[in-house]
Design an enzyme around this catalytic site. Structure first.
Site, short mmCIF file in Angstrom:
data_model
loop_
_atom_site.label_atom_id
_atom_site.label_comp_id
_atom_site.label_asym_id
_atom_site.label_seq_id
_atom_site.Cartn_x
_atom_site.Cartn_y
_atom_site.Cartn_z
N THR A 152 0.86 -1.19 0.00
CA THR A 152 0.00 0.00 0.00
C THR A 152 0.90 1.24 0.00
O THR A 152 1.35 1.67 -1.04
CB THR A 152 -0.97 -0.01 1.20
N LYS A 178 4.12 -6.70 3.86
CA LYS A 178 3.81 -5.30 3.62
C LYS A 178 3.57 -4.63 4.96
O LYS A 178 3.12 -5.27 5.92
CB LYS A 178 2.60 -5.13 2.69
N THR A 189 -0.44 -2.23 10.80
CA THR A 189 -1.00 -2.90 9.67
C THR A 189 0.14 -3.43 8.91
O THR A 189 0.94 -2.70 8.42
CB THR A 189 -1.85 -1.99 8.81
N GLU A 276 5.92 4.96 7.54
CA GLU A 276 5.46 6.09 6.71
C GLU A 276 6.23 7.36 7.06
O GLU A 276 6.20 7.83 8.20
CB GLU A 276 3.96 6.28 6.89
N ASN A 402 -0.77 10.59 5.99
CA ASN A 402 -2.02 10.16 6.64
C ASN A 402 -3.10 11.23 6.65
O ASN A 402 -4.26 10.95 6.95
CB ASN A 402 -1.75 9.65 8.04
N THR A 407 -8.36 10.04 0.54
CA THR A 407 -8.79 10.85 -0.61
C THR A 407 -7.66 11.14 -1.60
O THR A 407 -7.93 11.64 -2.68
CB THR A 407 -9.39 12.18 -0.14
#
Length: 407
Positions: A152, A178, A189, A276, A402, A407
């Protein structure tokens, strides 16, 4: 054990093929969003799952499918978590049925997983069109494509494979994973899929997986958020033809656990390093704890500290934040005799002795903390237990990623 790194990922063990395609779940047609791993024979199967009370629908389906201890394939989509959907279980079940038809196997022999946005409707149509193409794309060289299909916000593939021996018999283990954000495993996650051609009973495979996960994936934190979809699945097909491992006190079981630990540790560190927005991998090493539980709790508490993570982003040797995180760790232990050192490829620097500051060069500290991998060594001086946790720095980019993830 004679562990050696090799190529091939999840296809390194005998009898496994894999692949990945774009089926239309993700809008970006250049990104694969559906992956498949297949064994040419039945496998002992073991899984661990997220401890989040809200769980992705695929977890319920997978639990049912591996209840007998066996599976042959793993199907995973990215771009949609299939979580909090009224028809989520039906979608996951139908996806397994489609894969079973394409592969000529029983649908109950398929592990299914999803990752991506929570609460978004998921149509079966991409699976209907993508699974036949995916089955046709399966290859002994397909591990990288499968790895890409489960990613992702990951910025790099997390793929490892090793050769090792069990009782002198050559065996192989491979894995893909992942995970970049919403990482605070308990199991949680992130997704990880491990394959091996070692022969082991389902019961001992589950014991090995649960034990190794506790000291690897469950010691990783990027942001403190436990995902709804976390899953680790290990398939062992026995193609190496070693004597079946059926005794947890045997040398063979120890050899297998060592190989499994090694590959899970490598995946855990790569997930933490790819957090991230992260620029640094943090390895928190705790020694001198009164017991293993305390060592693990302290290590993870420090790795999870947002204040410390921010300081590491700024290459600021603010060791007080380490002591603060130790101090609010649950448990009955003495925090009055703590030693702390920071280290990297540029050397190491002592910053705290017996829970008090020591003089150090801020210039050297800045240099040490400006590297890609930072070690935080903590000695509680209260026993002999030790543990390691992995995390990353907290950067501006984490908020940017994040802030508009959906969107």
């Amino acid at each position: 054990m004679n562990l050696q790194e090799i190529g091939g990922g999840v296809c390194a063990p005998k009898g496994f093929i894999a692949g990945g395609v774009h089926c239309g779940i993700r809008k970006n047609k250049e990104k694969r969003d559906l992956a498949l791993i297949l064994s040419d024979r039945p496998c002992a199967a073991a899984c661990t799952y997220t401890t989040n009370k809200v769980k992705g629908a695929p977890i319920a389906v997978t639990r049912a499918h591996v209840a007998d201890g066996y599976a042959r394939a793993i199907l995973c989509n990215s771009g949609n978590a299939n979580t909090c959907n009224a028809d989520g279980v039906e979608i996951a079940t139908r996806a397994c049925q489609l894969a079973a038809q394409a592969l000529g196997i029983d649908e109950n022999d398929i592990v299914v997983a999803s990752t991506g946005v929570i609460g978004q409707p998921l149509s079966i149509e991409p699976f209907e069109t993508g699974i036949p193409a995916l089955a046709g794309a399966l290859s002994p060289d397909g591990s990288p494509a499968a790895c890409e299909g489960i990613m992702t916000t990951d910025t790099c593939k997390k793929e490892f494979s090793y050769s090792f021996t069990v009782g002198g018999v050559p065996c192989h283990i491979g894995a893909i994973a992942k995970g970049s954000g919403m990482i605070h495993p308990n199991m949680a996650t992130m997704l990880a899929f491990v394959t091996t051609d070692a022969a082991i009973t389902p019961e001992l495979l589950q014991k090995a997986v649960s034990s190794v996960v506790a000291d690897t994936f469950n010691m990783v934190s990027v942001d403190g958020d436990t995902s709804t979809n976390d899953m680790l699945t290990c398939l062992a097909n026995g193609a190496a033809e070693n004597p079946v491992i059926n005794n947890d006190e045997s040398v063979a079981y120890e050899e297998f656990c060592s190989a499994l630990y090694h590959i899970c540790e490598a995946l855990s560190k790569s997930i933490a390093a790819d957090g991230e927005g992260a620029t640094r991998l943090l390895e928190v090493r705790v020694a001198g704890a009164p017991d293993k539980a305390t060592a693990k709790a302290v290590a993870k508490s420090v790795a999870c500290s947002s204040l410390l993570k921010a300081a590491m982003f700024g290459a600021d040797a603010n060791w007080g934040r380490v002591l603060c995180a130790i101090g609010y760790t649950p448990g009955d232990f003495d925090a009055d005799h703590v030693d702390v050192r920071f280290s990297s490829a540029k050397g190491e620097i002592e910053v705290c002795r017996q829970s008090a500051g020591v003089a150090f060069s801020e210039e050297l500290a800045k240099e040490v903390l400006s590297q890609d991998v930072i070690g935080i060594d903590i000695d509680l001086n209260a026993g002999s237990a030790k543990a390691t946790a992995w995390g990353c720095d907290l950067t501006y980019d984490y908020v940017k990623i994040n802030g508009d993830y959906r969107t």
